[in-house]
Design a protein around this motif. Structure first.
Motif, mmCIF file in Angstrom:
data_model
loop_
_atom_site.group_PDB
_atom_site.id
_atom_site.type_symbol
_atom_site.label_atom_id
_atom_site.label_comp_id
_atom_site.label_asym_id
_atom_site.label_seq_id
_atom_site.Cartn_x
_atom_site.Cartn_y
_atom_site.Cartn_z
ATOM 1 N N ASN A 102 45.519 -5.062 -6.782
ATOM 2 C CA ASN A 102 44.080 -4.727 -6.403
ATOM 3 C C ASN A 102 43.224 -5.196 -7.863
ATOM 4 N N ARG A 103 42.180 -5.133 -7.817
ATOM 5 C CA ARG A 103 41.457 -5.539 -9.175
ATOM 6 C C ARG A 103 41.336 -4.340 -10.088
ATOM 7 N N GLY A 104 42.367 -4.001 -10.589
ATOM 8 C CA GLY A 104 42.661 -3.044 -11.608
ATOM 9 C C GLY A 104 42.731 -3.965 -13.070
ATOM 10 N N GLY A 105 42.587 -3.356 -14.164
ATOM 11 C CA GLY A 105 42.487 -4.079 -15.479
ATOM 12 C C GLY A 105 43.733 -4.856 -15.742
ATOM 13 N N ALA A 106 44.814 -4.320 -15.619
ATOM 14 C CA ALA A 106 46.195 -5.317 -15.712
ATOM 15 C C ALA A 106 46.276 -6.286 -14.765
ATOM 16 N N GLU A 107 46.091 -5.991 -13.502
ATOM 17 C CA GLU A 107 46.351 -6.857 -12.389
ATOM 18 C C GLU A 107 45.356 -7.993 -12.745
#
Length: 59
Positions: free
Chosen positions: A15-20
């Motif tokens: 999903n649109r997390g920081g690491a991703e």
């Protein structure tokens, strides 16, 4: 060594997390003849980036 260097990306879900998001920015711009990202997730749900990854890996 023949072929690209393979790097395993392990996430809970894409999903649109920081690491991703950071990894997807790299993935969009890498030279895939030299580097290959393999993705592994441990949730069954569809992630935001899953379709993009699947489309770009069918070459």
């Amino acid at each position: 060594m023949e072929g690209p260097v393979r790097i395993l990306m392990l996430f809970t879900i894409m999903n649109r997390g920081g690491a991703e998001t950071m990894v997807m920015n790299y993935y969009r711009h890498i030279d895939r003849n030299r580097v290959q990202f393999d993705f592994m997730v441990h949730r069954q749900e569809q992630g935001v980036y899953d379709d993009e990854i699947k489309r770009s890996s069918i070459n």
